[in-house]
Design an enzyme around this catalytic site. Structure first.
Site, PDB file in Angstrom:
ATOM      1  N   SER A  45       0.820  -1.214   0.000  1.00 11.12           N
ATOM      2  CA  SER A  45       0.000   0.000   0.000  1.00 11.12           C
ATOM      3  C   SER A  45       0.847   1.255   0.000  1.00 11.12           C
ATOM      4  O   SER A  45       1.991   1.259   0.447  1.00 11.12           O
ATOM      5  CB  SER A  45      -0.905   0.001   1.230  1.00 11.12           C
ATOM      6  OG  SER A  45      -0.101   0.175   2.381  1.00 11.12           O
ATOM      7  N   LYS A  46       0.223   2.311  -0.502  1.00 12.83           N
ATOM      8  CA  LYS A  46       0.862   3.615  -0.610  1.00 12.83           C
ATOM      9  C   LYS A  46       1.422   4.091   0.720  1.00 12.83           C
ATOM     10  O   LYS A  46       2.449   4.750   0.763  1.00 12.83           O
ATOM     11  CB  LYS A  46      -0.206   4.634  -1.047  1.00 12.83           C
ATOM     12  CG  LYS A  46      -0.062   5.084  -2.475  1.00 12.83           C
ATOM     13  CD  LYS A  46      -0.981   6.254  -2.718  1.00 12.83           C
ATOM     14  CE  LYS A  46      -1.295   6.299  -4.216  1.00 12.83           C
ATOM     15  NZ  LYS A  46      -2.504   6.983  -4.534  1.00 12.83           N
ATOM     16  N   ARG A  47       0.715   3.765   1.773  1.00 16.28           N
ATOM     17  CA  ARG A  47       1.104   4.238   3.103  1.00 16.28           C
ATOM     18  C   ARG A  47       2.532   3.795   3.430  1.00 16.28           C
ATOM     19  O   ARG A  47       3.251   4.451   4.141  1.00 16.28           O
ATOM     20  CB  ARG A  47       0.123   3.658   4.124  1.00 16.28           C
ATOM     21  CG  ARG A  47      -0.141   4.527   5.312  1.00 16.28           C
ATOM     22  CD  ARG A  47      -1.415   4.057   6.018  1.00 16.28           C
ATOM     23  NE  ARG A  47      -1.594   2.618   5.963  1.00 16.28           N
ATOM     24  CZ  ARG A  47      -1.023   1.753   6.793  1.00 16.28           C
ATOM     25  NH1 ARG A  47      -0.230   2.180   7.753  1.00 16.28           N
ATOM     26  NH2 ARG A  47      -1.260   0.459   6.670  1.00 16.28           N
ATOM     27  N   LYS A  48       2.940   2.643   2.878  1.00 15.52           N
ATOM     28  CA  LYS A  48       4.263   2.116   3.222  1.00 15.52           C
ATOM     29  C   LYS A  48       5.301   2.372   2.140  1.00 15.52           C
ATOM     30  O   LYS A  48       6.386   1.823   2.182  1.00 15.52           O
ATOM     31  CB  LYS A  48       4.160   0.628   3.520  1.00 15.52           C
ATOM     32  CG  LYS A  48       3.385   0.329   4.776  1.00 15.52           C
ATOM     33  CD  LYS A  48       3.908  -0.907   5.460  1.00 15.52           C
ATOM     34  CE  LYS A  48       3.206  -1.140   6.777  1.00 15.52           C
ATOM     35  NZ  LYS A  48       3.439  -2.494   7.263  1.00 15.52           N
ATOM     36  N   GLY A  49       4.992   3.168   1.152  1.00 20.31           N
ATOM     37  CA  GLY A  49       5.999   3.483   0.132  1.00 20.31           C
ATOM     38  C   GLY A  49       5.421   3.544  -1.271  1.00 20.31           C
ATOM     39  O   GLY A  49       4.210   3.592  -1.445  1.00 20.31           O
TER      40      GLY A  49
END
Ligand code: GLU
Length: 478
Positions: A254-258
């Site tokens: 997911s975007k949240r992690k990179g």
């Protein structure tokens, strides 16, 4: 067996995810392996979620990865158009046959009514579903209402309590009970098909034999199977590809992690060849276990039935390693061409050719150029104390700097051999501790503890800048 035809059917609702690019590669390779065709179809039926420029962006990113389609936008084949918004008359025609055969029906329910039904169902702890209010409207009556201009959608008549089974290449048989499936909207009030209708009609009419897509579509597949049955069409082969997990192995990537978009990796300086190679070996291994492989090798060897149905982590350490492998394979000319977009405007261009051989080994991504080369031209920024590391006294370091400035200034010509010889002679003559002296020198001229070989680096930095930096180091100490 029919000619193998695979496809990728992205929607222009945002940047393409790396996972989608990995799935695209599988579809591409499988078609090529079997002498078949790989199609690109744009599923742009959700006009609210479409982003401006999205259709073009899909095509651009596929080509940036070095891949291409045999049929699709700009490559009209026998089964086009390949953009769903240009196929509305086809969906209308096909859905009419479902109505004629009592497999689908008109629904005139307003949004407000549907919302009320849903609320009541939730309040009584029922799963929300369409209550089939319009199922029994007489066909002629429905046609009259339609021609009177009433808003309508067309829904699939889902048979009650039927086992729907399909085979997934990675998972074997999967069965759903039709009671879990709502009477899907097939054609929306704006005349656009829903995803389910569009995908089934197009995959059939475009003669797709193998559908390889992300596993998030498994729960849609029984709806598609019902549609294939309603139309009386043969099912294609399904393979649902596991999603990537975050690099730490936890949760869907997911975007949240990179970074997650296919473009963002290229923009950071991952080479398309390395990315493709990485996609090849995630969740699939060659018989000989070799990890570095070409697209041609992959096309010759890839078989989707060998894929694991388990999700794999997006192993960034492995990707970084592979990218380094591919960067080191480049000739200096190729490297220069590929790295140019990553060279900051402030970098002195005349040094580029000399710098590249010094950093090629150390580049993990092309985007590392700036950080690895800053000291070739920019201002240095390091703690003065570091100059004194392992030195007996500050006075000694001052003397070393002064002597080095003198030696470099008196060099007759600026050559690597002369530079190296003169500095080595200095160190030996004065019997300075090698580690201490060279580390101090490296720090004073680069501001870094680790750099490419010292003399090559100094040579490229150039005489004037070296003298200036040694003097700055002296000033720091005085
Ligand atoms: N339009 C769908 C998507 O955006 C296609 C899914 C499929 O391959 O069936 O991914």
């Amino acid at each position: 067996m029919n000619q193998v035809r695979t496809r990728m059917a992205p929607s222009p609702t945002g940047e393409m995810h790396v996972g989608s690019m990995a799935t695209l590669l599988k579809n591409y390779a499988f078609a090529k392996r079997n002498g078949g065709q790989f199609l690109l179809r744009i599923e742009d039926t959700d006009k609210e979620r479409e982003v401006a420029g999205g259709v073009q962006a899909i095509q651009d990113i596929i080509r940036r990865y070095g891949l291409d389609w045999d049929e699709g936008p700009g490559k009209e084949g026998e089964y086009g158009p390949y953009i769903q918004s240009q196929r509305l008359d086809i969906y209308k025609r096909e859905v009419q046959s479902l109505i004629d055969n009592d497999k689908a029906y008109y629904c005139f329910c307003s949004k407000e009514r549907l919302a009320e039904v849903k609320e009541t169902q939730i309040a009584s702890k029922q799963p929300p579903h369409y209550d089939r209010h319009c199922l029994n409207i007489d066909k002629e009556e429905a046609k009259r209402r339609v021609s009177n201009g009433e808003d309508y959608v067309i829904r699939l008549k889902v048979p009650a309590n039927q086992e729907i089974t399909f085979t997934d290449l990675l998972r074997g048989e999967i069965t759903f009970n039709s009671n879990l499936i709502d009477d899907q909207v097939l054609l929306k009030s704006d005349g656009y098909p829903t995803y389910h209708l569009g995908v089934v009609i197009d995959d059939h009419l475009m003669k797709i034999t193998h559908i390889m897509r992300g596993e998030e579509w498994i729960s849609s597949t029984p709806k598609h199977v019902l549609l294939y049955q309603a139309f009386g069409w043969e099912l294609p082969v399904f393979a649902h590809i596991p999603v990537f997990l975050n690099p730490d192995g936890k949760g869907k990537m997911s975007k949240r992690k990179g970074m997650v978009s296919a473009a963002s990796f290229l923009d950071r300086g991952y080479l398309p060849e390395a990315m493709l190679n990485f996609f090849m070996i995630l969740g699939w291994a060659r018989k000989n276990q070799e990890e570095v492989m070409t697209l041609e090798d992959y096309i010759n060897e890839f078989d989707p039935s060998d894929l694991s149905s388990n999700s794999v982590a997006f192993d960034i350490v492995k990707l970084n390693w592979l990218n380094g492998v591919y960067i080191r394979k480049l000739s200096l000319e190729q490297l220069e061409e590929k790295i140019t977009p990553f060279v900051p405007v402030t970098f002195p261009k005349e040094k580029l050719a000399a710098v590249l051989p010094l950093i090629q080994e150390r580049l993990v991504t092309l985007g590392d150029f700036e950080i690895l080369t800053k000291f070739f031209y920019g201002d240095l920024n390091y703690e003065t104390d570091l100059l004194l590391k392992k030195a007996e006294s500050k006075e000694l370091v001052i003397k070393q700097l002064e002597t080095a400035i003198g030696a470099i200034n008196s060099l007759k010509s600026w050559s690597l051999v002369d530079l190296e010889t003169s500095i080595h002679t200095l160190q030996e003559k004065n019997d300075w501790h090698r580690g201490q002296f060279f580390m101090m020198l490296r720090l004073a001229v680069t501001g870094e503890k680790a750099t490419p070989p010292l003399f090559e680096t100094m040579f490229v930095i150039g005489k004037d800048l070296i003298i200036k930096r040694l003097e700055e180091a002296l000033n720091k100490l005085n």
